[in-house]
Design a protein around this motif. Structure first.
Motif, short mmCIF file in Angstrom:
data_model
loop_
_atom_site.label_atom_id
_atom_site.label_comp_id
_atom_site.label_asym_id
_atom_site.label_seq_id
_atom_site.Cartn_x
_atom_site.Cartn_y
_atom_site.Cartn_z
N GLN A 161 0.82 -2.21 16.96
CA GLN A 161 1.59 -2.82 15.87
C GLN A 161 1.00 -2.45 14.51
O GLN A 161 1.74 -2.22 13.55
N LYS A 162 -0.32 -2.38 14.42
CA LYS A 162 -0.95 -1.94 13.17
C LYS A 162 -0.54 -0.49 12.87
O LYS A 162 -0.23 -0.16 11.72
N ASN A 163 -0.53 0.35 13.89
CA ASN A 163 -0.09 1.74 13.69
C ASN A 163 1.38 1.80 13.28
O ASN A 163 1.76 2.65 12.47
N ALA A 164 2.20 0.90 13.81
CA ALA A 164 3.61 0.86 13.42
C ALA A 164 3.74 0.52 11.93
O ALA A 164 4.59 1.08 11.22
N ILE A 165 2.90 -0.38 11.44
CA ILE A 165 2.90 -0.71 10.01
C ILE A 165 2.51 0.52 9.19
O ILE A 165 3.18 0.86 8.21
N LEU A 166 1.46 1.20 9.61
CA LEU A 166 1.03 2.40 8.88
C LEU A 166 2.11 3.48 8.91
O LEU A 166 2.35 4.14 7.90
N ASN A 167 2.78 3.63 10.04
CA ASN A 167 3.86 4.62 10.14
C ASN A 167 5.05 4.24 9.24
O ASN A 167 5.66 5.11 8.63
N THR A 168 5.35 2.96 9.16
CA THR A 168 6.45 2.50 8.31
C THR A 168 6.20 2.86 6.85
O THR A 168 7.13 3.25 6.14
N PHE A 169 4.96 2.74 6.43
CA PHE A 169 4.62 2.99 5.03
C PHE A 169 3.91 4.34 4.83
O PHE A 169 3.19 4.53 3.85
N ASP A 170 4.18 5.26 5.73
CA ASP A 170 3.53 6.57 5.67
C ASP A 170 3.82 7.30 4.35
O ASP A 170 2.91 7.89 3.76
N THR A 171 5.04 7.24 3.86
CA THR A 171 5.40 7.91 2.61
C THR A 171 4.61 7.33 1.44
O THR A 171 4.06 8.06 0.62
N GLU A 172 4.53 6.00 1.36
CA GLU A 172 3.80 5.34 0.29
C GLU A 172 2.30 5.66 0.38
O GLU A 172 1.66 5.90 -0.66
N ILE A 173 1.77 5.65 1.59
CA ILE A 173 0.35 5.96 1.78
C ILE A 173 0.07 7.40 1.36
O ILE A 173 -0.89 7.67 0.62
N LYS A 174 0.90 8.33 1.81
CA LYS A 174 0.68 9.74 1.45
C LYS A 174 0.79 9.96 -0.06
O LYS A 174 0.07 10.78 -0.63
N ASP A 175 1.67 9.23 -0.71
CA ASP A 175 1.78 9.32 -2.17
C ASP A 175 0.47 8.87 -2.82
O ASP A 175 -0.04 9.53 -3.73
N LEU A 176 -0.09 7.76 -2.36
CA LEU A 176 -1.36 7.28 -2.90
C LEU A 176 -2.50 8.26 -2.61
O LEU A 176 -3.36 8.50 -3.46
N VAL A 177 -2.50 8.83 -1.42
CA VAL A 177 -3.52 9.81 -1.04
C VAL A 177 -3.47 11.00 -2.00
O VAL A 177 -4.50 11.47 -2.49
N ALA A 178 -2.27 11.47 -2.29
CA ALA A 178 -2.11 12.63 -3.18
C ALA A 178 -2.57 12.29 -4.60
O ALA A 178 -3.18 13.12 -5.28
N ARG A 179 -2.27 11.08 -5.07
CA ARG A 179 -2.62 10.69 -6.44
C ARG A 179 -4.07 10.28 -6.61
O ARG A 179 -4.66 10.50 -7.66
#
Length: 180
Positions: A52-70
């Motif tokens: 379920q934690k992984n499902a949360i991370l997958n749901t917000f993958d785009t937002e996380i990757k945006d933060l990673v890039a910035r």
């Protein structure tokens, strides 16, 4: 939507743009994630399996990757804290000590509520940032602060780190700090 309380004056700052402007003046990043993207069975769920934690991370993958890039984050996870968390009182005592980090501390609230107490610049003094689902905050490195739970004592949050070992807290002694 986050709310702010300035501890010196008890002034409250509400409204998305007002909160964003104030936090920006304190060099604190504030953004908002769309929590409705999360599947209904994970909304307001606090006892999470690893899947379920992984499902949360997958749901917000785009937002996380945006933060990673910035911002250069290299690792992230989901943390959940409730009354059922083993040693919750000890954890809260550890969290509720003013400290700094050598990298920014970032949390995106997925469920429940959390509160950052941050030492502001100049005459602002300490202020509380009360967070609810969808709120993302990043406290700058070397800024005195701490994070804790609000009255409902439940939170699920995504955390991101530059250092792969996570944050290292450096105690910050401040005789001017007064608990709320």
């Amino acid at each position: 939507m986050a709310q702010i309380r300035i501890r010196n004056t008890n002034e409250r700052i509400t409204g998305d743009e007002n909160v964003r402007q104030f936090l920006n003046s304190q060099e604190v990043i504030y953004e908002h994630w769309d929590i409705s993207k999360l599947s209904p069975e994970l909304q307001n769920k606090f006892d999470l399996t690893d899947d379920q934690k992984n499902a949360i991370l997958n749901t917000f993958d785009t937002e996380i990757k945006d933060l990673v890039a910035r911002r250069g984050y290299r690792t992230w996870d989901v943390i959940t804290l409730t009354e059922a968390t083993p040693n919750i009182e000890e954890l809260l005592k550890k969290f509720e000590s003013i400290h700094t980090h050598s990298e920014d501390e970032i949390r995106a609230i997925i469920s429940g509520n959390g509160i950052f107490i941050i030492k502001g610049a100049g005459d602002v003094g300490y202020f509380d940032v009360e967070l609810e689902p969808g709120d993302l905050i990043s406290v700058p490195e070397n800024t005195p602060h701490f994070f804790t739970l609000m009255e409902n004592r439940k939170v699920v949050a995504v955390r991101l780190f530059v250092e792969t070992d996570g944050w290292v807290a450096h105690p910050y002694e401040d005789p001017t700090f007064q608990k709320a």
